[in-house]
Design an enzyme around this catalytic site. Structure first.
Site, mmCIF file in Angstrom:
data_model
loop_
_atom_site.group_PDB
_atom_site.id
_atom_site.type_symbol
_atom_site.label_atom_id
_atom_site.label_comp_id
_atom_site.label_asym_id
_atom_site.label_seq_id
_atom_site.Cartn_x
_atom_site.Cartn_y
_atom_site.Cartn_z
ATOM 1 N N HIS A 1 4.388 -12.083 10.936
ATOM 2 C CA HIS A 1 2.928 -11.977 11.055
ATOM 3 C C HIS A 1 2.234 -13.238 10.546
ATOM 4 O O HIS A 1 1.259 -13.703 11.141
ATOM 5 C CB HIS A 1 2.416 -10.765 10.281
ATOM 6 C CG HIS A 1 2.598 -9.476 11.014
ATOM 7 N ND1 HIS A 1 2.009 -9.218 12.233
ATOM 8 C CD2 HIS A 1 3.296 -8.356 10.691
ATOM 9 C CE1 HIS A 1 2.330 -8.000 12.634
ATOM 10 N NE2 HIS A 1 3.116 -7.464 11.722
ATOM 11 N N HIS B 1 -1.732 -6.624 6.696
ATOM 12 C CA HIS B 1 -1.064 -6.030 7.861
ATOM 13 C C HIS B 1 -1.933 -4.976 8.528
ATOM 14 O O HIS B 1 -2.203 -5.025 9.721
ATOM 15 C CB HIS B 1 0.275 -5.414 7.458
ATOM 16 C CG HIS B 1 1.101 -4.977 8.628
ATOM 17 N ND1 HIS B 1 0.857 -3.813 9.325
ATOM 18 C CD2 HIS B 1 2.167 -5.566 9.227
ATOM 19 C CE1 HIS B 1 1.736 -3.690 10.304
ATOM 20 N NE2 HIS B 1 2.540 -4.734 10.266
ATOM 21 N N VAL C 1 5.930 -11.209 1.906
ATOM 22 C CA VAL C 1 6.692 -12.308 2.508
ATOM 23 C C VAL C 1 5.857 -13.016 3.568
ATOM 24 O O VAL C 1 4.997 -12.408 4.215
ATOM 25 C CB VAL C 1 8.020 -11.813 3.136
ATOM 26 C CG1 VAL C 1 8.894 -11.141 2.105
ATOM 27 C CG2 VAL C 1 7.759 -10.878 4.311
ATOM 28 N N ILE D 1 0.833 -1.199 0.000
ATOM 29 C CA ILE D 1 0.000 0.000 0.000
ATOM 30 C C ILE D 1 0.873 1.257 0.000
ATOM 31 O O ILE D 1 2.044 1.208 0.388
ATOM 32 C CB ILE D 1 -0.949 0.031 1.220
ATOM 33 C CG1 ILE D 1 -0.144 0.151 2.531
ATOM 34 C CG2 ILE D 1 -1.836 -1.218 1.241
ATOM 35 C CD1 ILE D 1 -1.010 0.347 3.764
#
Length: 285
Positions: free
Chosen positions: A211, A148, A207, A85
């Protein structure tokens, strides 16, 4: 004339994630643009510090690479971010470009994955992204894209992805984020309304790093997998970053070609209307 491409990612401290995603993207950029020298940069200073302390590995920041290129007499530089983003990391790169613009005859930035959509004369980046993972969406009836998230205003990107997915017929593809909106609760509400009992959970990240391994797929009680299963939903895992998908990687190749050929310059606003700097045409407001 010396020319360089800086491949700027957020970065990762996971060796497999680096090897399987970022390094593959860098290699393909090098193969497609062999008249340019390719350099790596991470925008996460935290990850750079962690790698230095724990593994004695030094990764440069974008400004460090630019300073080196200036000292070595490079003339033209393209910075291609691997960011999803246009958020804080992209702002960081734009600010660095301003600092170094007088040191090179040309310094340009490619756009992140999600940038344009629905504007005449520029690509529909959201639709192009969806096309790049089309096979996965079609092979799996229900898919959760695990993003994310951010407190930056660019968080609106995630809601836009959800809308475009639905507009293009993927009504059982759901976008959620770890830090922001839509949250896992929002995704769960959508699943319950549709009485969905099985999903594919996959990263909306370049990747498969911390997270993905921990927040998305671990057996910890607060992971998305565990929470979804506690709601009676069977979870299948897609344990690859987007950078491991060839069609997705091609999006970065296309962006660099756009920069080299001066396509799709940023649409700017004027008092008279919207000016497309690529065509010098105005659209009345």
């Amino acid at each position: 004339m010396k020319k360089a491409i800086i491949v700027a990612s957020f970065g990762t401290s996971y060796e497999n994630a680096l090897k399987n995603s970022i390094e593959v993207i860098e290699k393909e950029i090098e193969e497609n643009f062999n008249e340019y020298d390719i350099f790596r940069a991470f925008t996460s200073h935290r990850i750079i510090k962690k790698l230095k302390v724990t593994k004695n590995i030094h990764i440069s920041t974008p400004e460090e690479v630019l300073e080196k290129l200036y000292e070595e007499g490079y003339d033209e530089v393209i910075i291609q971010p691997l960011h999803i983003i246009p958020g804080e990391e992209y702002d960081y790169i734009k600010n660095i470009k301003k600092e170094f613009k007088e040191k090179f005859s040309s310094i340009k930035i490619g756009r992140p994955i999600f940038y344009y959509q629905g504007v005449e004369g520029v690509p529909d980046d959201y639709s192009l992204f969806i096309k790049s993972i089309d096979n996965i969406l079609k092979e799996n009836k229900n898919v959760i894209l695990f993003g994310h998230g951010t407190a930056h205003p660019s968080a609106s990107v995630y809601g836009c992805i959800q809308t475009v997915l639905e507009d293009e017929g993927y009504e059982n593809a759901f976008v959620g984020t770890v830090e922001g909106y839509p949250s896992l609760d929002n995704v769960l509400n959508r699943l319950k309304r549709k009485n969905i009992k099985e999903v594919l959970l996959m990263p909306l990240m370049v990747v498969a790093g911390d997270h993905v391994l921990n927040d998305m797929a671990s057996e910890e009680e607060d992971s998305w997998k565990t929470i979804l299963e506690s709601e009676g939903i069977k979870v299948n895992l897609f344990m690859k970053g987007l950078g491991e998908i060839r069609e997705f990687r091609n999006l970065y190749i296309d962006r660099i070609e756009d920069v080299i050929n001066d396509r799709y310059k940023k649409v700017g606003r004027t008092k008279k209307g919207i000016k497309n700097e690529n065509t010098n045409n105005f659209v009345k407001l």
